[in-house]
Design a protein around this motif. Structure first.
Motif, PDB file in Angstrom:
ATOM      1  N   TYR A 231     -24.571 -72.290  82.259  1.00 44.49           N
ATOM      2  CA  TYR A 231     -23.452 -71.380  82.014  1.00 44.49           C
ATOM      3  C   TYR A 231     -23.415 -70.912  80.559  1.00 44.49           C
ATOM      4  N   LEU A 232     -23.774 -71.789  79.633  1.00 40.67           N
ATOM      5  CA  LEU A 232     -23.789 -71.418  78.226  1.00 40.67           C
ATOM      6  C   LEU A 232     -24.878 -70.403  77.910  1.00 40.67           C
ATOM      7  N   SER A 233     -25.966 -70.431  78.686  1.00 40.56           N
ATOM      8  CA  SER A 233     -27.147 -69.632  78.350  1.00 40.56           C
ATOM      9  C   SER A 233     -27.272 -68.328  79.115  1.00 40.56           C
ATOM     10  N   VAL A 234     -26.743 -68.256  80.333  1.00 42.82           N
ATOM     11  CA  VAL A 234     -27.154 -67.210  81.259  1.00 42.82           C
ATOM     12  C   VAL A 234     -26.929 -65.799  80.733  1.00 42.82           C
ATOM     13  N   ASP A 235     -25.754 -65.490  80.185  1.00 41.91           N
ATOM     14  CA  ASP A 235     -25.519 -64.104  79.780  1.00 41.91           C
ATOM     15  C   ASP A 235     -26.116 -63.774  78.422  1.00 41.91           C
ATOM     16  N   LYS A 236     -26.734 -64.748  77.789  1.00 41.51           N
ATOM     17  CA  LYS A 236     -27.454 -64.492  76.544  1.00 41.51           C
ATOM     18  C   LYS A 236     -28.869 -63.992  76.813  1.00 41.51           C
ATOM     19  N   PHE A 237     -29.364 -64.250  78.044  1.00 38.55           N
ATOM     20  CA  PHE A 237     -30.722 -63.845  78.399  1.00 38.55           C
ATOM     21  C   PHE A 237     -30.766 -62.797  79.503  1.00 38.55           C
ATOM     22  N   PHE A 238     -29.820 -62.854  80.430  1.00 45.75           N
ATOM     23  CA  PHE A 238     -29.837 -61.943  81.573  1.00 45.75           C
ATOM     24  C   PHE A 238     -28.750 -60.878  81.427  1.00 45.75           C
ATOM     25  N   PRO A 239     -29.034 -59.659  81.869  1.00 43.80           N
ATOM     26  CA  PRO A 239     -28.013 -58.604  81.860  1.00 43.80           C
ATOM     27  C   PRO A 239     -27.038 -58.805  83.006  1.00 43.80           C
ATOM     28  N   CYS A 240     -26.138 -59.750  82.858  1.00 40.52           N
ATOM     29  CA  CYS A 240     -25.246 -60.146  83.946  1.00 40.52           C
ATOM     30  C   CYS A 240     -24.135 -59.120  84.153  1.00 40.52           C
ATOM     31  N   ASP A 241     -23.814 -58.877  85.422  1.00 41.32           N
ATOM     32  CA  ASP A 241     -22.637 -58.084  85.753  1.00 41.32           C
ATOM     33  C   ASP A 241     -21.416 -58.974  85.923  1.00 41.32           C
ATOM     34  N   ALA A 242     -21.619 -60.272  85.776  1.00 39.89           N
ATOM     35  CA  ALA A 242     -20.521 -61.237  85.791  1.00 39.89           C
ATOM     36  C   ALA A 242     -20.784 -62.255  84.689  1.00 39.89           C
TER      37      ALA A 242
END
Length: 386
Positions: free
Chosen positions: A23-34
């Motif tokens: 959870y800490l890392s995901v939106d730092k690497f992926f272009p998340c829509d959430a």
């Protein structure tokens, strides 16, 4: 702009760390829509869960999962507790309108899995079981290659998951060695992963025959434990699950398979390996060398045939393009981040991510059929789950 998804995590030990890091890392690497918002983590021991929340940047904590599930500021309930608790928590979360992310195996019985599946379908919440090895780029690449017909018709599947952390008879008890909490031993703990890999890459099981063995029947009583480490308490306790499991399988598509799961293989730390042989070639992958996929093709010139190693870290390999430059390797933690990305995108796009609770239930159906075959000493059909 990415929408916020407020997360409540139940469990804060081995899987709690892995999920928190994701959870800490995901939106730092992926272009998340959430975007995950780490609202609260839940554990029974207040002092320990409070310290965990502070260390891993959770906004708060709870000591009762029921309070966590009932909170109006929680959108997603993440279950990282022993299998005996999965069904109760997941069903309550679904009834409360929360999306559910659950560790494997989905539950300790197929009956519980069916009830979980019924609950998430009735409420329409998104649901996912964490078979994280699917999310290694090399495994997803193997899936693409099989679907493209690059190894032809699949004939053989060989899957082994070998560990050695229970070889020492003085290693103390923990929940993974009690049937009432774990359901089974190496079969459910390790076998669930290789069954899922086989289902993901090859298709559905039709019938199985197997055997299990408990080599060390008494162990020092549990003192304290976390992950795969523990200290002993006073006295001894009976081991009530298997130390090792082996089984043969037949698949609905015509392939046959061999499966082995053990925590009694000295020198093997996390040897999760699958090899698939087809009419036109073979693929092999092992987690201990997770960035590589071995590929043999009969289409190669006869004088140049042999297994080639594909380094699955190029930008066009599944997930790999969001991480590091080619050749800069990924590890265990990245598979969890990849899984959480798929989960969040499913929520954002209003599409259920995979593997779903249906995948989890079908995996448990295979495990139950293996246990039934141990009792009957015969081939057992795998119950169908729709």
């Amino acid at each position: 702009m990415a929408r916020d998804v407020n997360v409540g995590l139940v469990g804060y030990k081995f899987m709690g760390k892995a999920h928190s890091n994701a959870y800490l890392s995901v939106d730092k690497f992926f272009p998340c829509d959430a975007r995950p918002v780490m609202k609260a983590v839940c554990g029974r021991t207040e002092e320990d869960v409070k310290a965990f929340a502070q260390r891993w940047d959770w906004q708060g904590y709870e000591t009762d999962w029921r309070r966590l599930v009932e909170r109006k500021d929680i959108d997603l309930v993440d279950i990282g507790t022993p299998g005996s608790t999965h069904a109760e928590i997941a069903i309550a979360a679904a009834k409360a309108g929360k999306h559910v992310f659950c560790e494997k195996p989905l539950a300790n019985s197929l009956d519980e899995c069916r009830k979980m599946l019924e609950a998430v379908r009735a409420t329409g919440v998104k649901h996912m079981v964490n078979f994280n090895y699917r999310k290694c780029p090399a495994v997803s690449l193997a899936k693409q290659m099989i679907e493209a017909g690059q190894i032809g018709q699949v004939r053989h599947v060989r899957a082994t998951y070998l560990q050695d952390w229970l070889v020492d008879p003085e290693f103390p008890m923990n929940w993974r060695m009690r049937k009432e909490t774990a359901g089974s031993g190496a079969l459910g703990d390790l076998g669930a992963h290789i069954v899922d890999l086989a289902r993901y890459l090859v298709g559905e099981f039709s019938e199985v025959v197997g055997d299990t063995k408990t080599f060390i029947t008494q162990r020092p009583a549990e003192g304290a434990s976390t992950g795969l480490s523990a200290t002993a308490g006073a006295g001894t306790e009976a081991v009530t699950v298997d130390d090792a499991a082996v089984f043969l399988a037949r698949f609905t598509g015509g392939a046959i398979g061999t499966f082995e799961a053990t925590r009694m293989a000295p020198g093997r730390k996390n040897y999760n390996r699958v090899e698939i042989n087809g009419s036109l070639g073979s693929l092999a992958w092992c987690f201990e060398d997770l960035n590589y996929l071995d590929f043999f093709s009969t289409a190669d010139a006869s004088g140049a045939q042999g297994f080639r190693r594909i380094i699955a870290t190029e930008g066009d390999h599944p997930y790999a393009g969001q991480w590091w430059p080619p050749g800069h390797m990924l590890g265990y933690d990245h598979s969890f981040v990849n899984a959480v990305y798929d989960l969040l995108q499913g929520i954002a796009e209003d599409k259920n991510p995979n593997p779903s609770f249906l995948d989890g239930a079908r995996c448990v159906a295979v495990l139950e059929a293996v246990e039934q075959s141990v009792e009957s000493c015969a081939w057992e059909a795998v119950e169908k789950v729709e």
